[in-house]
Every structure is written in structure tokens, then in C-alpha cells.
Design a protein around this motif. Sequence first.
Motif, short mmCIF file in Angstrom:
data_model
loop_
_atom_site.label_atom_id
_atom_site.label_comp_id
_atom_site.label_asym_id
_atom_site.label_seq_id
_atom_site.Cartn_x
_atom_site.Cartn_y
_atom_site.Cartn_z
N ILE A 302 0.94 -1.14 0.34
CA ILE A 302 0.20 0.50 -0.12
C ILE A 302 0.86 1.16 -0.21
O ILE A 302 1.43 1.17 0.47
CB ILE A 302 -1.61 -0.05 1.29
CG1 ILE A 302 -2.26 -1.73 0.63
CG2 ILE A 302 -2.02 1.32 1.31
CD1 ILE A 302 -2.78 -0.79 2.66
N ALA A 304 0.94 5.31 -0.08
CA ALA A 304 -0.58 6.84 0.77
C ALA A 304 0.49 7.62 0.62
O ALA A 304 1.88 7.81 1.26
CB ALA A 304 -0.56 6.05 2.31
N ALA A 309 -4.32 6.40 -0.12
CA ALA A 309 -4.27 5.09 0.27
C ALA A 309 -5.12 4.63 -1.47
O ALA A 309 -5.71 4.46 -1.72
CB ALA A 309 -3.55 4.64 0.92
N PRO A 363 -3.23 10.32 8.51
CA PRO A 363 -4.37 9.00 8.22
C PRO A 363 -5.46 10.26 7.62
O PRO A 363 -6.20 10.66 8.48
CB PRO A 363 -4.35 8.02 8.40
CG PRO A 363 -3.43 7.65 9.54
CD PRO A 363 -3.04 8.76 9.60
N ILE A 375 -8.63 1.31 -0.48
CA ILE A 375 -8.06 1.09 0.74
C ILE A 375 -8.67 2.20 1.91
O ILE A 375 -8.81 2.88 0.90
CB ILE A 375 -6.29 1.32 0.47
CG1 ILE A 375 -5.09 0.06 -0.73
CG2 ILE A 375 -5.87 2.23 1.52
CD1 ILE A 375 -5.85 -0.69 0.45
N CYS A 377 -9.16 4.19 6.23
CA CYS A 377 -8.98 3.95 7.17
C CYS A 377 -10.23 4.84 8.06
O CYS A 377 -10.95 5.56 7.43
CB CYS A 377 -7.85 5.54 7.48
SG CYS A 377 -6.56 4.81 6.38
N TYR A 429 -5.72 1.72 6.85
CA TYR A 429 -5.44 1.12 5.20
C TYR A 429 -5.88 -0.29 5.05
O TYR A 429 -5.11 -1.49 4.88
CB TYR A 429 -3.82 0.94 5.25
CG TYR A 429 -3.15 2.66 5.86
CD1 TYR A 429 -3.77 3.04 4.52
CD2 TYR A 429 -2.21 2.67 6.43
CE1 TYR A 429 -3.31 4.40 5.11
CE2 TYR A 429 -1.95 3.99 6.62
CZ TYR A 429 -2.26 4.77 5.65
OH TYR A 429 -1.35 6.38 6.10
#
Length: 609
Positions: A302, A304, A309, A363, A375, A377, A429
Motif C-alpha cells: 500500500i 499513501a 492510499a 491518515p 484502501i 481508514c 489502510y
Amino acid sequence: MELKEIADRISEKFAAAGHQIDRAKLEERLLRFVDEFSVPPAEAERAIISDYARMFGMETPSATSPKKSSDETVPIADIVAEQWVTIEGQIVTLFPSRSPSIAQSGVIADSSGSIRFLIWANENAPVVEIKKWYRIESAVADEYNGQVSLKLHKGTTITEIQPKDAHTPNITPISQLVPKRWVSIEGEVTTLFPPRSPAIAQSGVIADASGTTRFTVWASAEAPVLERGSWYRLDMVETDEFNGQVNVKIHAGTTITPLSREDIPKQEIIPIGQIKPGVFSVKAKVVAVEKPFSDQILQRGILADETGAIQFVIRNTPDASPLEENQWYTISSAVVDRYRGALSMQISPGSATPLQEDRSIRPNIIPIAQVVPGIVCLRVKMVQEYESSSDRIFQSGLLGDESGTIRFITWNDENALRLVPDMVYSIFYASADEFNNRLSVTLNRATILPDENATIQVRSPNEEVKGAFVHLSPGSGLIKRCPVEGCGRVLSRQNYCQVHEIQPNFIYDLRVKGWLDDGQKTYDTIISREGVEELTGLSLVSAQEMAENNPLGLDTVFYHVNERILGRYLVCRGKTFDNRLFAYTCEFQKFDAGMLAELMNRAEGSSHE
């Protein structure tokens, strides 16, 4: 113009000269010219009159449709259907003839655009050649399948001329392609497919910074082989449409120019949150890596930045190298496409440059209601755990926040973390994907941080299902759960947990498992303790006393629940997933005299009919 009117006019012309024409054969010829060969009606009339005149040995009578010719050259881009035009252009493509009635067909272009043309075999026109320039006077523009083309008839004059000043066709961004056009594009060949037919030399996907499209190289084009990962300029490709997607066809007249790294259009760094399918350059941090599940994949992980991300893939090629976790990179000309609805980035060898910086990322946490494949959060509360239906599943259940709920799953993995019911977690993520129109998140490679002192008021599921409870499954009533923190699995009659084995200090709980039928669909239903208490009048304590004071034990509570709800109509509120219903509150459906009267009246009306 109707074909019947044309047939009447032709018949009358020759009848006046003392010649009778078979009307059925005349109409058949007209229909073939117009429908099969796409000849304009006026041109078909002229050709048929000429043929009959030769047959009867007479001079050709004039057709009534006047010739609208002009010596003024018209730019190809300005041509519209149903007009006579004069153009000057270069022959860029010639197609194999599909019919003996067609002498040549292809594409002619000038600095304004391109257009298809067709020369009939019986017109004795000069043969045109690829790459040469011609002046074409008095051609008729027609339209077929939404595409304007030129028909070159007996009255059309074709003259070879000196080449005009070379011009560079404008590049059309892939996202702006529309069907039935001749355009020039630039992009990277990102995927190659095995040819499905001997007529196809190559097929695959080409991408630029605006999007992606499929391409087909016809075997008759004798084009150079395109290589995956290389950039090309394609001049004079034909756009088409299949299954709602625009694609391009590469013909013999298509010019294919490989682009060196210096010629590739420079791409600015864009935030990950603005990425869509295409070719992009990004500046991002590797926040997670995982073991590849295929020998063809060197690394998955991943990337970001502060805006979002995206998952990335590096294929296992001889010159490929993996990225380091927690390292920042500038990645140029990465190919982005969709996999199961989520964006995925393919990183080519040599395109990732490490950066000398070490900074953290804040994030971008979003509510569950805004989750889309990709992806994500989240800050959520673990609402409910489901019983495992497979040895591959480590844990699954329901997560919730103030905006709604979503299903989660964690596959069996040595690093898997078990979530505790009613605990609040910050999840960074996680992978969100879609299956059967239902979103879920996978937590295996996510970073999960518990917050023991936090609380979240989860938005109650507002889905309501009304129906008859037609089956009560084993495992309903009073049950025993594993007391190990974070487990809570239902124990067997011998107090055995699938994970933690024998558990003598079990915890009692109430639930109902069974089938709720709404008349159109049957739901595999689980009713929580609160719903069971509402329906049966039993509390957890009273159910425990009933089991301990009766020789049948737990079966006593099962039979009591069975007697209370089996065959009854319920109103259950909770969350549905496919054909599964997780109900938090339930009540018996009340008798509605008005609805009963309406149903009876409807039934009586049907019987009278």
C-alpha cells in the motif's frame, strides 16, 4: 426519399420511351443498392437509369436529383451528410474489398480530420494509393451507423496532387474518445491479451494520463509488435464501441511510432486521492507490504500520502526490485487500473526513486457511509462477531460508527489480530471491496489500534423485515459462549471451543437461529438476546433457571422458544447481508383488520373472475 417514389419515376421515364420494366425486379435492385451496398438513393437511381438505358440502346435520361457540386475545397472536419463536396487529402488507409461491387475503400485525411471513402467497381475510377495526395471533386457525403463517409461515383473526378505541407494530427486524450472516429493517441501498453482469432495480431490495453482503453491490431495491418511497458504514438486509429466501452482498432494505415523516455509526455505529481485509471506519477510512502500469493508477483503493498492510499503491485521480472516499507518514493508513469472495483497501481522497474525524507502521514479517516472499494481508514466499534463458516477465516463480524455499519473479515494469518466486541478501534489502510453488491473490509494488512476509553454511538441498522418464522435451527435458545477475551464462540454440549478447547467457566447467552420468510425471500436469521427476550418474555436469568431446574437442560429453553415463535409472523429490525438477517429487535406482527379485509376482497374478486 422513399424507394417507391424512385421506382415510379424510373418506370415512367422508360414507359414514355416505349419500354416496359419489370417492377418487382426494379424494386429489388433499388433495395439491394440502398440497404446492402449503402448507396445513396439518388445515386442508386442514376446508376439504375444508366443500366436500363444501355439495355434498351437509348441515351441516358437525366435523373431528377440535381448535382450539387462545388469547386471550393471543403475541410474534411466540416463535411456533413447529404451534400456534394470537393476535398484534398492524403490516403492513410486502404481496406480489403468486402464485395465485388466495391473497387476500393479506405480513409483519407487532411489537417482538419479524416473520413472513410468508397469507390464503386463500375465507375472506372483511377486506383488510389496509400500515402499519396488527391483532389476529389463532386463526391457525395452519406451517413451510416452514425458515421459520415464519402461515396465516389461516376461523376467524381480524382486527381493526384503534390503533397501538402506535413501536418501533425492532434492527440486525443483517451478519456475523450468517442466511437466511429479516426484519431491519434499516445499511451503506454499496459496489458497484452492472447489473440482470440487468426485475424487479430495483438490486443491489449493502452493508457495515458486521462484513462485506459482496449486496442486491437488486425493481422492484415502487418504492424510492428507492440511491447508491454512501452509508449507509442498511434496515428489514424479507428475508434469503436463494444459492451459500452470505447476501444481502438489499428489498421494498415495506422502509423505506429515508439516513444523514447525523452518523448514521453511529462506528468506532474498528483495526489493519490485524485487518481483514476490511467498513467500517473505520485509521491507517496510505502505504509504496508505483504507476501505475494503468486510467483508472478514480486511484491504487493500500500502506498499513501495525505490525501489517500492505493494498493500497488510489482511484477516478478528480472530487473524488478521491491520497495522498502516506511520509505518515501517518487514513482513515475505508474499504471493505474481497477481490480474488483478497487484502484490498483502497477509499478514498472526503474520508475521508483527513493526520497531522503522521513515524515509521518496523518491518515484520512472517513465514515463508514463513505466507504468505496479501495484502501480506507476508519474509526469504528466492533459491533458483532459471526460464527466462522470456514477454517480459512480467523474472524468476521460487523463494524459500526455514527454513519452506519459494515462487514469485516480477517483471514487466518500468523499476524492476525482478534477484535473484542464493543471495543473502539482506529483501523488504518484496510482493504474495502465489493461482492454481490455488498461492501466489506479486510483487516489482514491493516494497522489496528484499540482505544479502551473511547465510545461510539453506532447508528442502529434501520432495515426492517416482516415475515413468518418457518424454521428454528439447532443452537437456538440458551447457549454457552467461550469466556476467553476476544473469542465468544458458541461452545458444544461438551463445553468445547474450536479455538480454546474445553472451557468449564463458560458464559450463558440467548439467541435464535432460523428462517424468516417474507413471501419472496427466505432469510437465514440470527436474533440477538434482546430480540429473544422481547419475543419470549424470558430473561437470561430466567432461561438459565429453567435449564438448571429441568431434566432436559438446555433443550427445555429450546422447546419453549420453539413453541413461542415458530409459525408466527414477526417484525425484525437489523442488518441484512445477501440472504442473512442479523436482528437486534423483534416483535410479533399485530393483527390488522383493514389489511385482512383488503386481502379478502382481493381474493373474492379473483375468484369471480
